[in-house]
Design an enzyme around this catalytic site. Structure first.
Site, PDB file in Angstrom:
ATOM      1  N   SER A 247       0.715  -1.251   0.018  1.00 19.68           N
ATOM      2  CA  SER A 247      -0.056  -0.181   0.067  1.00 19.68           C
ATOM      3  C   SER A 247       0.860   1.048  -0.014  1.00 19.68           C
ATOM      4  O   SER A 247       1.978   1.184   0.424  1.00 19.68           O
ATOM      5  CB  SER A 247      -0.769  -0.072   1.273  1.00 19.68           C
ATOM      6  OG  SER A 247      -1.452   1.300   1.490  1.00 19.68           O
TER       7      SER A 247
ATOM      8  N   TYR B  38      -2.526  -1.521  10.762  1.00 19.08           N
ATOM      9  CA  TYR B  38      -2.495  -1.738   9.029  1.00 19.08           C
ATOM     10  C   TYR B  38      -1.479  -1.354   8.377  1.00 19.08           C
ATOM     11  O   TYR B  38      -0.595  -2.054   7.822  1.00 19.08           O
ATOM     12  CB  TYR B  38      -3.918  -1.029   8.540  1.00 19.08           C
ATOM     13  CG  TYR B  38      -3.901  -1.111   7.080  1.00 19.08           C
ATOM     14  CD1 TYR B  38      -4.577  -2.520   6.489  1.00 19.08           C
ATOM     15  CD2 TYR B  38      -3.557  -0.240   6.121  1.00 19.08           C
ATOM     16  CE1 TYR B  38      -4.538  -2.595   5.147  1.00 19.08           C
ATOM     17  CE2 TYR B  38      -3.722  -0.551   4.796  1.00 19.08           C
ATOM     18  CZ  TYR B  38      -4.118  -1.495   4.397  1.00 19.08           C
ATOM     19  OH  TYR B  38      -4.170  -1.415   3.110  1.00 19.08           O
TER      20      TYR B  38
HETATM   21  N1  LIG Z   1      -8.640  -0.596  -1.266  1.00 19.27           N
HETATM   22  C1  LIG Z   1      -7.518   0.237  -1.107  1.00 19.27           C
HETATM   23  O1  LIG Z   1      -7.868   1.441  -1.028  1.00 19.27           O
HETATM   24  C2  LIG Z   1      -6.296  -0.282  -1.056  1.00 19.27           C
HETATM   25  C3  LIG Z   1      -5.065   0.584  -0.872  1.00 19.27           C
HETATM   26  C4  LIG Z   1      -4.043   0.084  -0.889  1.00 19.27           C
HETATM   27  C5  LIG Z   1      -3.855  -1.146  -0.451  1.00 19.27           C
HETATM   28  N2  LIG Z   1      -4.739  -2.081  -0.641  1.00 19.27           N
HETATM   29  C6  LIG Z   1      -4.764  -3.537  -0.222  1.00 19.27           C
HETATM   30  O2  LIG Z   1      -5.249  -4.364  -1.535  1.00 19.27           O
HETATM   31  C7  LIG Z   1      -5.354  -5.323  -1.136  1.00 19.27           C
HETATM   32  C8  LIG Z   1      -6.780  -5.852  -1.576  1.00 19.27           C
HETATM   33  O3  LIG Z   1      -7.903  -5.076  -0.962  1.00 19.27           O
HETATM   34  P1  LIG Z   1      -8.927  -4.268  -1.248  1.00 19.27           P
HETATM   35  O4  LIG Z   1      -8.947  -3.202  -1.113  1.00 19.27           O
HETATM   36  O5  LIG Z   1      -9.597  -5.054  -2.731  1.00 19.27           O
HETATM   37  O6  LIG Z   1     -10.357  -5.025  -0.442  1.00 19.27           O
HETATM   38  P2  LIG Z   1     -11.601  -5.959  -0.228  1.00 19.27           P
HETATM   39  O7  LIG Z   1     -12.373  -5.665  -1.611  1.00 19.27           O
HETATM   40  O8  LIG Z   1     -11.788  -5.971   0.896  1.00 19.27           O
HETATM   41  O9  LIG Z   1     -10.741  -7.327  -0.724  1.00 19.27           O
HETATM   42  C9  LIG Z   1     -10.123  -8.209   0.252  1.00 19.27           C
HETATM   43  C10 LIG Z   1      -9.875  -9.483  -0.069  1.00 19.27           C
HETATM   44  O10 LIG Z   1      -8.893 -10.277   0.875  1.00 19.27           O
HETATM   45  C11 LIG Z   1      -9.570 -11.474   1.177  1.00 19.27           C
HETATM   46  N3  LIG Z   1      -9.350 -11.987   2.269  1.00 19.27           N
HETATM   47  C12 LIG Z   1      -9.679 -11.286   3.690  1.00 19.27           C
HETATM   48  N4  LIG Z   1      -9.494 -12.032   4.692  1.00 19.27           N
HETATM   49  C13 LIG Z   1      -9.116 -13.156   4.095  1.00 19.27           C
HETATM   50  C14 LIG Z   1      -8.757 -14.412   4.624  1.00 19.27           C
HETATM   51  N5  LIG Z   1      -8.824 -14.733   5.975  1.00 19.27           N
HETATM   52  N6  LIG Z   1      -8.543 -15.577   3.852  1.00 19.27           N
HETATM   53  C15 LIG Z   1      -8.612 -15.602   2.493  1.00 19.27           C
HETATM   54  N7  LIG Z   1      -8.919 -14.406   1.971  1.00 19.27           N
HETATM   55  C16 LIG Z   1      -9.321 -13.061   2.840  1.00 19.27           C
HETATM   56  C17 LIG Z   1     -10.983 -11.326   0.701  1.00 19.27           C
HETATM   57  O11 LIG Z   1     -11.924 -12.529   0.527  1.00 19.27           O
HETATM   58  P3  LIG Z   1     -12.852 -13.228   1.537  1.00 19.27           P
HETATM   59  O12 LIG Z   1     -13.528 -12.262   2.277  1.00 19.27           O
HETATM   60  O13 LIG Z   1     -13.735 -13.827   0.742  1.00 19.27           O
HETATM   61  O14 LIG Z   1     -12.034 -14.285   2.072  1.00 19.27           O
HETATM   62  C18 LIG Z   1     -11.177 -10.210  -0.308  1.00 19.27           C
HETATM   63  O15 LIG Z   1     -11.137 -11.014  -1.521  1.00 19.27           O
HETATM   64  C19 LIG Z   1      -5.420  -5.711   0.324  1.00 19.27           C
HETATM   65  O16 LIG Z   1      -3.938  -6.235   0.832  1.00 19.27           O
HETATM   66  C20 LIG Z   1      -5.494  -4.253   0.917  1.00 19.27           C
HETATM   67  O17 LIG Z   1      -4.629  -4.142   2.111  1.00 19.27           O
HETATM   68  C21 LIG Z   1      -6.214  -1.744  -0.754  1.00 19.27           C
END
Ligand SMILES: NC(=O)c1ccc[n+]([C@@H]2O[C@H](COP(=O)([O-])OP(=O)(O)OC[C@H]3O[C@@H](n4cnc5c(N)ncnc54)[C@H](OP(=O)(O)O)[C@@H]3O)[C@@H](O)[C@H]2O)c1
Length: 270
Positions: A152, A165
């Site tokens: 991130s 986080y």
């Molecule tokens: N969106 C942002 O602004 C942002 C910015 C910087 C970095 N990120 C990073 O990008 C990545 C994706 O996040 P996102 O924004 O796309 O969030 P999201 O829409 O909430 O997706 C998160 C994913 O993580 C999976 N996950 C969570 N806990 C899990 C577990 N115990 N086992 C297996 N899978 C799990 C969820 O699948 P299930 O719940 O189905 O298991 C889901 O597919 C993360 O690492 C996040 O920190 C996001």
């Protein structure tokens, strides 16, 4: 430079939603025609994804909870490798985010904080360790292999309200650099993906999605920019506002870590 276009089979962990889902589908559409394995806890989401996007037959799914007990997680990863021996890339997009107010320490829920640490960091180190014997073997046969870690922009400049986080993301950032340096000689290419604030379900838990949606980068725009970096074979793929932060605070770090690794080896070898 080896790139995502060289991958024949990629596992995307955390692809039931958001960034992981969007990148999995974009990778599926590459002219190189890879097999893409989508993965997460919510089976109904995986079934829906495969049912709606599998005209090619190259989209597969695996249900996995990355918080499974260590040996169970190891068995799951080994089962995936046995089922898909062509697996040559893993993208870790699993993540959760929790807010903690350390000015009111009695409110800091350590169970929640430790769950965040395990989801965002410990599980990823475990899975990397479990899949590496296979990737190194392919690498030694002359096939480039890949580990993609989603950190991130907050790994570079933390947002204090989500301190735990940010610490997990800084850990992923540091680990990615070290593994990129170590594993290069094994033909395993470690790529760090650094998103800015992006449209997703990440903030639903905290109830801030509505407000943040005024500031985030759309998933479509984010995916386009990130795929360009992945296809070019960039070692780090920042996007949006993170590009400037990366230039200001991070440029030259990978090279410095490479040099440090050489010095460390010289100093510690008998
Ligand atoms: N969106 C942002 O602004 C942002 C910015 C910087 C970095 N990120 C990073 O990008 C990545 C994706 O996040 P996102 O924004 O796309 O969030 P999201 O829409 O909430 O997706 C998160 C994913 O993580 C999976 N996950 C969570 N806990 C899990 C577990 N115990 N086992 C297996 N899978 C799990 C969820 O699948 P299930 O719940 O189905 O298991 C889901 O597919 C993360 O690492 C996040 O920190 C996001």
């Amino acid at each position: 430079m080896p790139s995502v276009s060289d991958s024949k089979c990629i596992l995307v962990i955390g692809s039931t939603a958001g960034i992981g889902r969007a990148l999995a589908l974009a990778i599926l559409d590459l002219p190189s025609k890879p097999t893409v394995i989508v993965c997460g806890r919510r089976k109904e989401r995986l079934d829906e994804l495969v049912a709606s996007h599998n005209a090619t037959g190259r989209l597969k799914s695996v249900t996995l909870d990355v918080l499974a007990e260590r040996n169970a997680l190891k068995s799951s990863i080994e089962e995936i490798v046995n089922t898909y021996p062509d697996l040559d890339a893993v993208l870790f997009s699993n993540g959760i985010q929790r807010a903690f107010d350390f000015t009111k320490p009695e409110t800091v829920d350590l169970d929640s904080l430790e769950c965040e640490l395990a989801t965002n960091y410990t599980s990823i180190v475990r899975m990397i360790t479990f899949v590496l014997p296979h990737l190194i073997k392919l690498g030694e046969q002359g096939r480039p292999t890949f580990l993609y870690a989603v950190s991130s922009g907050l790994s570079i400049v933390p947002a204090a309200g989500v301190a735990g986080y940010c610490a997990t993301k800084a850990a992923i950032h540091s680990l990615s650099i070290s593994l990129a340096v170590q594993l290069k000689e094994k033909n395993v290419h470690v790529v760090e993906i650094l998103p800015p604030l992006v449209e997703s379900e990440l903030h639903d838990f905290q109830g801030t999605t509505q407000r943040l949606s005024n500031f985030w980068l759309s998933l479509e725009e984010y995916t386009k920019v990130t795929m360009e970096g992945l296809v070019r074979g960039d070692p780090c793929v920042p996007a949006g506002g993170v590009i400037e932060e990366y230039k200001k605070f991070e440029e030259g770090k990978l090279e410095a870590a490479t040099q440090m690794y050489g010095q460390f080896k010289t100093m510690t070898q008998a």
